[in-house]
Design a protein around this motif. Structure first.
Motif, mmCIF file in Angstrom:
data_model
loop_
_atom_site.group_PDB
_atom_site.id
_atom_site.type_symbol
_atom_site.label_atom_id
_atom_site.label_comp_id
_atom_site.label_asym_id
_atom_site.label_seq_id
_atom_site.Cartn_x
_atom_site.Cartn_y
_atom_site.Cartn_z
ATOM 1 N N GLY A 196 11.991 4.621 35.025
ATOM 2 C CA GLY A 196 13.401 4.415 35.319
ATOM 3 C C GLY A 196 14.213 4.172 34.111
ATOM 4 N N PRO A 197 15.550 3.909 34.202
ATOM 5 C CA PRO A 197 16.396 3.788 35.720
ATOM 6 C C PRO A 197 16.582 5.109 36.256
ATOM 7 C CG PRO A 197 17.982 3.653 33.909
ATOM 8 C CD PRO A 197 16.622 3.811 33.370
ATOM 9 N N PHE A 198 16.611 5.249 37.515
ATOM 10 C CA PHE A 198 16.959 6.357 38.463
ATOM 11 C C PHE A 198 18.203 6.331 38.875
ATOM 12 C CE2 PHE A 198 12.657 5.370 39.170
ATOM 13 C CZ PHE A 198 12.043 6.187 38.370
ATOM 14 N N GLU A 199 19.002 7.579 39.002
ATOM 15 C CA GLU A 199 20.261 7.484 39.465
ATOM 16 C C GLU A 199 20.701 8.194 40.818
ATOM 17 O OE1 GLU A 199 23.434 8.671 37.145
ATOM 18 O OE2 GLU A 199 22.900 7.805 35.293
ATOM 19 N N SER A 232 16.114 0.538 38.947
ATOM 20 C CA SER A 232 14.866 0.521 38.303
ATOM 21 C C SER A 232 13.717 0.198 39.115
ATOM 22 C CB SER A 232 14.847 -0.458 36.919
ATOM 23 O OG SER A 232 16.145 -0.118 36.283
ATOM 24 N N ALA A 233 12.315 0.808 38.611
ATOM 25 C CA ALA A 233 11.301 0.608 39.135
ATOM 26 C C ALA A 233 10.112 0.197 38.273
ATOM 27 C CB ALA A 233 10.791 1.698 39.951
ATOM 28 N N ALA A 234 9.708 -1.119 38.615
ATOM 29 C CA ALA A 234 8.548 -1.593 37.608
ATOM 30 C C ALA A 234 7.511 -2.065 38.307
ATOM 31 C CB ALA A 234 9.265 -2.937 37.092
ATOM 32 N N LEU A 235 6.334 -2.180 37.552
ATOM 33 C CA LEU A 235 4.867 -2.537 37.895
ATOM 34 C C LEU A 235 4.798 -3.754 37.450
ATOM 35 C CD1 LEU A 235 2.728 0.441 38.144
ATOM 36 C CD2 LEU A 235 4.233 -0.610 39.819
ATOM 37 N N LEU A 236 4.818 -5.063 38.152
ATOM 38 C CA LEU A 236 4.554 -6.408 37.171
ATOM 39 C C LEU A 236 3.192 -6.434 37.068
ATOM 40 C CD1 LEU A 236 6.724 -8.391 39.832
ATOM 41 C CD2 LEU A 236 7.472 -7.312 37.562
ATOM 42 N N THR A 237 2.850 -6.193 35.718
ATOM 43 C CA THR A 237 1.197 -6.231 35.445
ATOM 44 C C THR A 237 0.871 -7.508 35.275
ATOM 45 O OG1 THR A 237 1.943 -5.847 33.125
ATOM 46 C CG2 THR A 237 1.248 -3.840 34.215
ATOM 47 N N GLY A 238 1.622 -8.359 35.278
ATOM 48 C CA GLY A 238 0.838 -9.863 35.157
ATOM 49 C C GLY A 238 0.636 -10.670 36.427
ATOM 50 N N ARG A 250 1.791 -5.986 41.218
ATOM 51 C CA ARG A 250 2.746 -5.647 42.109
ATOM 52 C C ARG A 250 3.903 -5.045 41.853
ATOM 53 N NH1 ARG A 250 2.663 -12.025 44.615
ATOM 54 N NH2 ARG A 250 0.465 -11.920 44.675
ATOM 55 N N TYR A 251 4.765 -4.994 42.534
ATOM 56 C CA TYR A 251 5.955 -4.194 42.177
ATOM 57 C C TYR A 251 7.431 -4.845 42.346
ATOM 58 C CZ TYR A 251 6.899 -3.246 46.904
ATOM 59 O OH TYR A 251 7.253 -3.416 48.297
ATOM 60 N N THR A 252 8.322 -4.273 41.506
ATOM 61 C CA THR A 252 9.421 -4.861 41.927
ATOM 62 C C THR A 252 10.739 -3.577 41.679
ATOM 63 O OG1 THR A 252 11.278 -6.563 41.172
ATOM 64 C CG2 THR A 252 10.272 -5.294 39.455
ATOM 65 N N VAL A 253 11.721 -3.621 42.270
ATOM 66 C CA VAL A 253 12.795 -2.324 42.216
ATOM 67 C C VAL A 253 14.130 -3.219 42.071
ATOM 68 C CG1 VAL A 253 13.689 -0.663 43.502
ATOM 69 C CG2 VAL A 253 11.430 -1.136 43.708
#
Length: 607
Positions: free
Chosen positions: A50-53, A60-66, A29-32
């Motif tokens: 990320g991070p993006f400005e 920041s954008a992340a994929l929660l691989t767990g 899933r994802y998180t921002v």
């Protein structure tokens, strides 16, 4: 939480309008995270970009691989960066719309990026035209823009961070674990769950955390503002058609909905209960797919009423590869805690463990797409509406509140028991919240919506937007995704839903025949003994489980030190229910079942 590392395809289906492009999806899933300009943080676990400005802020954008899901990204278009969980079923149509707008996309563009391009080039119309399952988080200048699909097949959550940013995730657990998010148990949401057996709106059991609404674009401003814009809502309208034309039009849309959801070049699974909804999906899949169709049914033992005779009849009629999974109560007891922990909120549905076992069977057979018959009742008018129609005929109180309260009664859960179930402290805290936090707020707007001139359509609209989006579809998604399987629901297709609300109420409920127009549209596909039999449903042996393999666990959890310390429920009421006092409703799940699943979920989330 269970994890699956077997990639599942998320490209188009094989039906009309599909480009046949398939892309591998991460089991994630994802998180921002949106932070003030001076609040940068080091990269977090699972961060892929990320991070993006933008607008003086860092995101920041992340994929929660767990955490199992179908996240993809990030991707950047015209300076906007996005992540999401996006599966589109009509790529060809969207590519054509972009080309017509002078903004063509490459044929191999991933689904998430294609959806982003549609929104940027076409605005709300681009989202409205998309057929699929999606949530998308977009950094748009200083704002975070969140999109949830038309009917709510996928979802996400958002909240403020301690230092004034926004945290967004398709995993509620991810927000609960963030050190910069202050949250705890929301007592009003507890009352809503006990009333509905799920959470029907934006509220979650985490205080300060909200769920997205389907068919909406939610814009989270850097100043803390939240603006919600509608891009799709079903409308009741009258078409100049005969009964046969309504039925044939629906049949065409059903065929298209199923065809688009069939996986290219792969066998497909269908969860077959034996009712008309799952049976018609099975029949259409068998007719339209060029690969074998595998069907799966559940049994709780021959001593209980079941629909296995009907599911077996349909499987034989359609020529599917059929399996029946027997679910013993001991298995439910052993797996209930882990299953509840997969969900973003407790669900008072005793079929959660069997549903997970079905997803495991589908994955074990090497299949990545599973169709189901969910949606027939909330879209076309099942038996749950009859009580409200009778109430409307006989009521003496004409107030809007009376109608909303009657609707809460029809759920037949714990709402009427709250004065004897909740402790005095909990009741006092709820009273202090006032009427604005009452559970009726989730249903009253739909039951008084003048855009739906008939009560039946108001009831269907309410069902679609509450139970459909916040119980049925999210449960399907979370349990199937945990096994790397995509659960797809053709009867929740956008155009099928639009046709249903353009159909006169008298064709959905004709005399005593429920879902008449749906049955009429598919009557040549199935034996009449399946299509026109009375709805019975599967008898789930909740009381046997609670008195048998779950009895010790129920007592330990609901009367144990942890539950007593939380101070929600009166122990004497719980003890009375455990002795068999009070009314337990096997088909609805039972009052004790609600308490048990709630307690297990609260423990899984450390609340």
């Amino acid at each position: 939480m269970a994890e699956s590392h077997r990639p599942a395809a998320t490209g188009s289906g094989s039906g009309s309008g599909s480009a046949g492009v398939r892309t591998a999806s991460r089991p994630a899933r994802y998180t921002v995270l949106s932070l003030p300009a001076d609040g940068r943080r080091p990269s977090e676990s699972g961060l892929v970009a990320g991070p993006f400005e933008a607008g003086g802020r860092a995101v920041s954008a992340a994929l929660l691989t767990g955490v199992p899901g179908f996240a993809d990204g990030p991707f950047t278009v015209d300076g906007r960066t996005a992540v999401g969980e996006v599966t589109l079923h009509n790529r060809d149509e969207l590519h054509a719309a972009l080309a017509a707008a002078g903004r063509p996309a490459e044929p191999g563009t991933p689904d998430g990026e294609l959806l982003l391009r549609c929104w940027l080039a076409l605005g709300p119309e681009g989202l409205r035209a998309a057929d699929g399952m999606f949530t998308l988080a977009v950094l748009d200048g200083p704002d975070l823009v969140l999109v949830r699909d038309h009917t709510g097949a996928r979802t996400a959550f958002h909240c403020r961070t301690r230092d004034g940013g926004w945290a967004v995730s398709s995993s509620l657990r991810a927000l609960r674990r963030r050190p910069d998010v202050d949250t705890g148990l929301d007592l009003a949401a507890v009352r809503s769950f006990l009333t509905f057996a799920y959470l029907p709106g934006t509220e979650t059991l985490l205080r300060g955390v909200s769920e997205l609404l389907p068919g909406k674009v939610t814009r989270l401003g850097a100043d803390g503002s939240v603006r919600i814009e509608e891009f799709w809502e079903p409308q009741a309208r009258t078409l100049d058609r005969t009964d046969d034309q309504y039925a044939s039009g629906l049949r065409e849309l059903l065929e298209r909905a199923v065809a688009r959801r069939l996986p290219d070049g792969q066998d497909v699974a269908v969860l077959l209960s034996g009712g008309v909804d799952s049976s018609l999906v099975t029949a259409l899949a068998a007719r339209l797919h060029d690969r074998p169709v595998h069907t799966y049914s559940i049994s709780f033992g021959n001593e209980l009423p079941n629909e296995l005779g009907y599911s077996g009849l349909v499987a034989a009629h359609c020529g599917t590869r059929h399996r029946v999974l027997t679910v013993p109560g001991e298995q439910v007891a052993a797996r209930l805690a882990d299953t509840v922990a997969l969900l973003d909120g407790p669900v008072g549905d005793p079929l959660t463990v069997p549903n997970l076992m079905l997803a495991e069977a589908v994955a074990g057979d090497g299949l990545s797409v599973s169709l189901n018959g969910e949606g027939g009742d909330p879209v076309f008018g099942g038996p749950k509406n009859l009580a409200m129609l009778v109430f409307e005929l006989l009521r003496d109180d004409p107030s809007e509140q009376a109608r909303a309260d009657a609707y809460l009664h029809t759920y037949r859960k714990c709402w009427e028991d709250l004065p004897v179930l909740l402790t005095g402290e909990a009741l006092a805290e709820l009273d202090a919240l006032g009427p604005a936090a009452h559970p009726r707020r989730h249903v009253a707007p739909y039951l008084t919506d003048r855009r739906m001139p008939s009560l039946l359509d108001q009831l269907l609209h309410c069902n679609l937007r509450t139970k459909g989006a916040h119980h049925i579809l999210t449960k399907v998604e979370r349990l199937t995704a945990s096994q790397g399987v995509q659960g797809r629901s053709p009867l929740f297709d956008r155009q099928v839903v639009e046709h249903a609300f353009a159909t006169p109420p008298a064709l959905k409920l004709r005399a005593t025949e429920e879902k008449w127009i749906l049955k009429e549209a598919v009557r040549d596909l199935l034996p009449d003994t399946v299509t026109y039999r009375p709805k019975s449903g599967m008898r789930v042996p909740v009381q046997q489980w609670l008195r048998g393999p779950l009895s010790e666990l129920t007592g330990d959890l609901l009367l144990g030190a942890g539950a007593r310390a939380r101070g929600l429920f009166r122990a004497d009421t719980v003890e009375t229910w455990m002795r068999g006092g009070g009314l337990l409703l096997p088909r609805q799940g039972g009052k004790l079942w609600l308490l048990l699943t709630l307690e297990l979920w609260l423990r899984a989330y450390d609340l």
